[in-house]
Design an enzyme around this catalytic site. Structure first.
Site, short mmCIF file in Angstrom:
data_model
loop_
_atom_site.label_atom_id
_atom_site.label_comp_id
_atom_site.label_asym_id
_atom_site.label_seq_id
_atom_site.Cartn_x
_atom_site.Cartn_y
_atom_site.Cartn_z
N VAL A 28 0.85 -1.20 0.00
CA VAL A 28 0.00 0.00 0.00
C VAL A 28 0.88 1.25 0.00
O VAL A 28 0.53 2.27 -0.60
CB VAL A 28 -1.01 -0.02 1.18
CG1 VAL A 28 -1.87 1.24 1.18
CG2 VAL A 28 -1.89 -1.26 1.10
N GLU B 212 6.07 4.64 6.78
CA GLU B 212 6.51 3.71 7.84
C GLU B 212 5.97 2.35 7.45
O GLU B 212 4.78 2.08 7.63
CB GLU B 212 5.96 4.16 9.20
CG GLU B 212 6.54 5.47 9.71
CD GLU B 212 7.98 5.35 10.22
OE1 GLU B 212 8.50 4.22 10.25
OE2 GLU B 212 8.57 6.37 10.56
N CYS C 214 5.04 -4.45 13.55
CA CYS C 214 5.92 -4.20 12.40
C CYS C 214 7.37 -4.55 12.74
O CYS C 214 8.13 -4.98 11.88
CB CYS C 214 5.82 -2.76 11.95
SG CYS C 214 6.21 -1.58 13.27
#
Ligand code: NAD
Length: 476
Positions: free
Chosen positions: A204, A222, A256
């Protein structure tokens, strides 16, 4: 200032456009606020975050059974510490920074003036819904911007609580929030924002960057990817095992900067795997019954993770522990899998769930060769008592961030820049780096009005001026 009239029923794109225009008109007033005034806003936000603490816990329990203590550690504390850090340092960050004057420009003086970018968009993911929305917001406010926010549709309860908080603390011309899915994102992305701060997947991230390119909006991306963990034979195995199990299964691995896969030295593999199983038992006893172990965010991700585990099993991997899934609860037990091969899905894609694949090595060179073949990770961790080995890994790999003898916690070190590199991200956040991401460091050079060396360069040119230019090139 034109104010939105709720009777008018402006919705969707028209509403985004209207709020954008309001923020654009208000941005100078906002940007010219002093450090004291910005700090007052940050204090108001801090008070609201503390007041909403119980609601955050309730919402995140409903979204994916996130334990209340983990909400405090990884959502509330992260945001409150970011706010307090900004409050303590903002005056200094905003101060013009003088720079040296080169001899060729003698007589002038120069400084960097941090000005707000203007109207910014924050798009956030679901895995730390509050932290990854309000964290960047703190930096944006500190830098003097107006902000439009699009939180994730996957954690609707958390997004709804954030909407109440934002609407209680801010006027829409300062900060506005719009819930919804990728269609809302895409409609917002049509607007010519001065900066877009996106947290989410690399896939994305590429869509965001191409949308930003249409308006030449600057971006902070990020992103994520596969973050390796290395355990060499000098490591303190007990400590490494506890930290890796905590870092991997906190938030059920939906982090993440979670250790995505493990490289362990062949000679300490069995000892480490035994300790993993012991630590998991100590942490959760029965993970299905434990209130300390969260659920997978939705059915899509539950099915994706179960199929990754099945794929590894079918291709001959060895299940050390876990592997159980219960669809109705979106529960997957903490899973550790050894003897993995590179053609298994768990070594091909970011796992983002409670599954840890284990590979072994004999020489660190093998690890370096493997890591270099992939994209630059967001985080790289190493457990080692050897400074020489640590230096070797630091010099021979690339990553957004690294912890030696720990994992995940560098996210909370506000004096360090947080972010990835290329596929794992573009730009940095947290503390001053977050302030910088939302600022334009404007270059200001001031000449004295009575005398300036520049006059020696004005036409008509002659032999003396040519000589001066020659000396400048040769000696300055
Ligand atoms: P995602 O990229 O699917 O979604 C993030 C946001 O983008 C959501 O608000 C979503 O609505 C929006 N979105 C989704 N598709 C879109 C499209 N086609 N166009 C415009 N907007 C779109 O990510 P996610 O599943 O919410 O989060 C997981 C990913 O985020 C992982 O890759 C993880 O590593 C990464 N992540 C990175 C960080 C970091 O700080 N670097 C932190 C958390 C998560």
């Amino acid at each position: 200032m034109e104010v939105i009239n709720p009777e008018e029923k402006v919705e969707g794109k028209a509403l985004y456009h209207q709020v954008f225009e309001q923020q654009k008109a208000y941005q100078y007033e906002l940007g010219n606020r002093s450090a004291k005034e910005r700090i007052a806003v940050l204090k108001k936000l801090l008070k609201a975050v503390m007041a909403y603490r119980p609601q955050f816990k309730e919402a995140m329990w409903q979204d994916f059974r996130k334990p209340a203590v983990e909400v405090d550690i990884s959502e509330v504390f992260v945001v409150t510490s970011e706010i307090k850090h900004a409050i303590r340092n903002l005056k200094y960050w905003m101060k013009p920074k003088g720079v040296q004057t080169p001899t060729a420009l003698i007589g002038s003086s120069s400084f960097i003036h941090y000005e707000p970018k203007g109207v910014c968009l924050i798009i956030s993911p679901w895995n730390f819904p509050i932290n990854l929305t309000l964290g960047p917001l703190v930096s944006a406010i500190a830098a003097g911007n107006a902000v439009m926010i699009k939180p994730s549709e996957y954690t609707p309860h958390s997004s709804a609580v954030m909407k109440s908080l934002i609407e209680e603390v801010f006027n829409p011309e300062e900060v506005a929030i719009f819930e919804g899915d990728q269609q809302v994102s895409q409609e917002l992305l049509e607007l010519p924002f001065n900066h877009i701060f996106f947290t989410g997947s690399p896939q994305v991230g590429k869509i965001i960057m191409s949308a930003a390119a249409k308006n030449l909006s600057s971006v902070t991306l990020e992103l994520g990817g596969k973050s390796p963990t290395i355990v060499d034979r000098t490591a303190n195995l007990d400590e490494a095992a506890a930290k890796i199990m905590w870092g991997k299964f906190f938030n059920a691995g939906q982090i993440c900067v979670s250790p995505d896969y493990l490289f362990v030295h062949e000679s300490v593999k069995d000892g480490l795997l035994n300790k993993f199983v012991q630590k998991l038992k100590a942490f959760y006893q029965d993970s299905m019954a434990s209130d300390d172990y969260p659920r997978i965010v939705n059915q899509k991700h539950f099915k994706r993770l179960m199929s990754i585990i099945d794929d590894a099993r079918e291709k001959g991997a060895n299940l050390i522990t876990g592997g159980e899934g219960e669809g109705s609860q979106r529960f997957i037990s903490p899973t550790i899998i050894s003897d993995v091969r590179d053609d298994m899905r768990l070594m091909e894609e970011e796992i983002f769930g409670p599954v840890l694949p284990v590979k072994t090595f004999n020489k660190l060179e093998e690890v370096v060769k493997y890591i270099r073949k992939g994209e630059k990770p967001l985080a790289l961790y190493m457990y080692s008592r050897s400074k020489k080995n640590q230096k070797y890994i630091l010099q021979n790999t690339r990553a957004g961030g690294t912890c030696f003898n720990d994992n995940v916690v560098h996210f909370n070190q506000n004096n360090l820049p947080f972010g990835g590199s290329n596929n794992s991200g573009i730009g940095k956040s947290h503390g001053f780096y977050g302030f910088e991401a939302f600022s334009n460091p404007r270059a200001v050079l001031r000449q004295p009005t009575r005398f300036s060396m520049m006059k020696f360069l004005f036409p008509p040119y002659n032999a003396v001026k040519e000589k001066l230019v020659d000396i400048t090139i040769k000696y300055m």
